[in-house]
Design an enzyme around this catalytic site. Structure first.
Site, PDB file in Angstrom:
ATOM      1  N   THR A 113       0.841  -1.201   0.000  1.00 27.16           N
ATOM      2  CA  THR A 113       0.000   0.000   0.000  1.00 27.16           C
ATOM      3  C   THR A 113       0.878   1.254   0.000  1.00 27.16           C
ATOM      4  OG1 THR A 113      -1.471  -1.296   1.421  1.00 27.16           O
ATOM      5  CG2 THR A 113      -1.991   1.043   1.161  1.00 27.16           C
ATOM      6  N   HIS A 157       1.115  -9.445  -6.623  1.00 26.12           N
ATOM      7  CA  HIS A 157       1.821 -10.276  -5.641  1.00 26.12           C
ATOM      8  C   HIS A 157       2.384 -11.519  -6.347  1.00 26.12           C
ATOM      9  CE1 HIS A 157       0.487  -7.884  -2.305  1.00 26.12           C
ATOM     10  NE2 HIS A 157      -0.771  -8.226  -2.382  1.00 26.12           N
ATOM     11  N   ARG A 201      10.090  -7.175   2.915  1.00 29.06           N
ATOM     12  CA  ARG A 201       9.977  -6.818   4.349  1.00 29.06           C
ATOM     13  C   ARG A 201      10.377  -8.015   5.195  1.00 29.06           C
ATOM     14  NH1 ARG A 201       4.398  -4.931   7.521  1.00 29.06           N
ATOM     15  NH2 ARG A 201       5.465  -3.932   9.270  1.00 29.06           N
ATOM     16  N   ARG A 257      -2.015  -0.192   9.858  1.00 23.64           N
ATOM     17  CA  ARG A 257      -2.023  -0.624  11.253  1.00 23.64           C
ATOM     18  C   ARG A 257      -0.914   0.135  11.965  1.00 23.64           C
ATOM     19  NH1 ARG A 257      -0.295  -4.856  14.698  1.00 23.64           N
ATOM     20  NH2 ARG A 257       1.355  -5.286  13.188  1.00 23.64           N
ATOM     21  N   GLY A 262       2.618   0.044  11.050  1.00 21.71           N
ATOM     22  CA  GLY A 262       3.600   0.576  10.100  1.00 21.71           C
ATOM     23  C   GLY A 262       4.975   0.758  10.729  1.00 21.71           C
TER      24      GLY A 262
HETATM   25  N1  LIG Z   1       2.325   4.583   4.598  1.00 22.59           N
HETATM   26  C1  LIG Z   1       2.785   3.511   5.240  1.00 22.59           C
HETATM   27  N2  LIG Z   1       3.979   3.549   5.867  1.00 22.59           N
HETATM   28  C2  LIG Z   1       4.441   2.479   6.539  1.00 22.59           C
HETATM   29  N3  LIG Z   1       3.770   1.317   6.651  1.00 22.59           N
HETATM   30  C3  LIG Z   1       2.568   1.243   6.047  1.00 22.59           C
HETATM   31  C4  LIG Z   1       2.027   2.323   5.321  1.00 22.59           C
HETATM   32  N4  LIG Z   1       0.830   1.945   4.839  1.00 22.59           N
HETATM   33  C5  LIG Z   1       0.621   0.707   5.259  1.00 22.59           C
HETATM   34  N5  LIG Z   1       1.668   0.263   5.988  1.00 22.59           N
HETATM   35  C6  LIG Z   1       1.822  -1.025   6.658  1.00 22.59           C
HETATM   36  O1  LIG Z   1       2.025  -2.053   5.685  1.00 22.59           O
HETATM   37  C7  LIG Z   1       1.396  -3.251   6.132  1.00 22.59           C
HETATM   38  C8  LIG Z   1       0.345  -3.664   5.136  1.00 22.59           C
HETATM   39  O2  LIG Z   1       1.040  -4.270   4.084  1.00 22.59           O
HETATM   40  P1  LIG Z   1       0.598  -4.173   2.572  1.00 22.59           P
HETATM   41  O3  LIG Z   1       0.288  -2.785   2.240  1.00 22.59           O
HETATM   42  O4  LIG Z   1       1.660  -4.875   1.781  1.00 22.59           O
HETATM   43  O5  LIG Z   1      -0.741  -5.031   2.575  1.00 22.59           O
HETATM   44  S1  LIG Z   1      -1.414  -5.635   1.256  1.00 22.59           S
HETATM   45  O6  LIG Z   1      -0.533  -6.704   0.747  1.00 22.59           O
HETATM   46  O7  LIG Z   1      -1.603  -4.553   0.295  1.00 22.59           O
HETATM   47  O8  LIG Z   1      -2.700  -6.177   1.739  1.00 22.59           O
HETATM   48  C9  LIG Z   1       0.813  -2.956   7.505  1.00 22.59           C
HETATM   49  O9  LIG Z   1       1.852  -3.279   8.425  1.00 22.59           O
HETATM   50  P2  LIG Z   1       1.574  -3.592   9.954  1.00 22.59           P
HETATM   51  O10 LIG Z   1       1.318  -2.283  10.611  1.00 22.59           O
HETATM   52  O11 LIG Z   1       2.845  -4.222  10.463  1.00 22.59           O
HETATM   53  O12 LIG Z   1       0.415  -4.516  10.017  1.00 22.59           O
HETATM   54  C10 LIG Z   1       0.574  -1.456   7.399  1.00 22.59           C
HETATM   55  O13 LIG Z   1       0.432  -0.824   8.636  1.00 22.59           O
END
Ligand SMILES: Nc1ncnc2c1ncn2[C@@H]1O[C@H](COP(=O)(O)OS(=O)(=O)O)[C@@H](OP(=O)(O)O)[C@H]1O
Length: 335
Positions: free
Chosen positions: A95, A155, A173, A301, A303
């Site tokens: 995302t 993916h 990651r 969540r 991040g």
């Molecule tokens: N802007 C931004 N910056 C940092 N981190 C972010 C951001 N946006 C989404 N996230 C975190 O990315 C995790 C979701 O992963 P994905 O976006 O790959 O999910 S998906 O595959 O599209 O469903 C999820 O990680 P976790 O917080 O560890 O659950 C999100 O919180």
């Protein structure tokens, strides 16, 4: 949109990609009924816990739900030379990378400070569509409506994508944090799912587009062989220095920031626009859902790096780490 910065000629002239939801008229293409899974999908199917259903297609694990789309993308997707593909394993920062890539590429048409910037109106997944999702839903014709350059995501592993010369940005990651993130995400719909079940699946590399290590290594080797075509980023490094990642992206995509843009703070504006705090506070991400099923807010969540320490014993962490180290051994990719 014609902000002072644009008028002053600080931003590049390229229009970049358009946000998918701004560009397509979804009603113009009827929804096709889902077809039965393709015969070519191996009968082999695995179930981990009661809630994670996968099929094996050409050596890769594919979520049952997206299997028809994966087969269709593999067989029929026609890439354009100037497509840009955001690739990742689930919960690896997809995302975020969608937002960063979109904001960087589209900054000519949409300066990051603009009030009606697509990322202030739309969830990033509605700006950058997923190939396998569109194909699974029978809505792939919408792809033809998108003007070039198209910004798309997947993916899927590299070897299941039709051959192309288009640029690909991949994000990796720490698999321990990915597992934790996926568990939280899946628990919303499957409250009985335990973290142990997800951890166990990860130890076997089972995830959408997995084995995880094969998916990662395909993009890693491609980025080594063709660094101008495949950019390999890691979530943790982007977290450490988002502005550096934005500059790398722009350089890689052939749209480097001009001195004037840098001086005007455009790089920082893009990083700030795409920060988790900013995105999660947009109305578009607080409310609404994808297909009425996946709430927009569920993509944001914590991040952070290292949340695994709150969910895994050291033994569980070491088990997953050592499997990864062994699988990636000799590749030059240090995780
Ligand atoms: N802007 C931004 N910056 C940092 N981190 C972010 C951001 N946006 C989404 N996230 C975190 O990315 C995790 C979701 O992963 P994905 O976006 O790959 O999910 S998906 O595959 O599209 O469903 C999820 O990680 P976790 O917080 O560890 O659950 C999100 O919180």
């Amino acid at each position: 949109m014609s902000t002072t910065a644009k008028l002053a000629g600080l931003l590049r002239d390229e229009q970049g990609p358009v946000a998918f939801n701004d560009a397509v008229d979804e009603d113009a293409v009827p929804v096709e009924p889902l077809t039965e899974h393709d015969d070519a999908i191996s009968a082999m199917s695995a179930s981990h816990g009661n809630n994670m259903q996968f099929r094996c297609y050409r050596g890769f694990w594919i979520s049952e739900m997206w299997a028809p789309g994966v087969v269709a993308v593999h067989r029929s997707f026609a890439p354009r030379a100037d497509d840009v593909l955001v690739a990742s394993l689930q919960k690896s920062g997809t995302t975020w990378l969608k937002a960063l890539t979109f904001a960087t590429m589209a900054r000519g048409a949409w300066p990051p400070s603009s009030h009606d910037h697509p990322l202030r109106r739309l969830n990033p997944h509605l700006c950058v569509p997923s190939l396998e999702v569109l194909y699974t839903l029978g809505r792939d014709a919408l792809l033809d409506m998108l003007p070039s350059p198209r910004l798309l995501s997947t993916h899927m592993p590299l070897s299941l994508l039709p051959p192309s010369t288009c640029k690909i940005v991949y994000i990796y990651r720490d698999q321990k944090d990915t597992a934790v993130s996926l568990w939280h995400f899946m628990k919303r719909r499957h409250p009985d799912l335990t973290f142990s079940e997800v951890h166990e699946a990860f130890c076997y590399g089972i995830c959408m587009g997995g084995p995880a290590w094969d998916n990662i290594l395909e993009f890693w080797y491609a980025s080594n062989a063709e660094p101008t075509r495949v950019l390999f980023l890691t979530y943790e490094k982007v977290l450490q220095d988002p502005c550096d990642a934005v500059k790398k992206l722009a350089q890689f995509l052939g749209q480097p920031f001009s001195g004037a843009e840098e001086e005007a703070g455009v790089v920082t504006e893009i990083a700030d626009l795409c920060s988790i705090d900013n995105l999660r506070n947009q109305k578009a991400n607080k409310y609404g859902s994808i297909g009425g099923k996946i709430s927009h807010e569920s993509f944001f969540r914590k991040g952070m790096a290292g949340d695994w320490t709150n969910h895994m014993t050291l033994e569980m962490a070491e088990r997953l780490d050592s499997i990864l180290r062994e699988k990636l051994d000799g590749s030059g990719l240090i995780v």
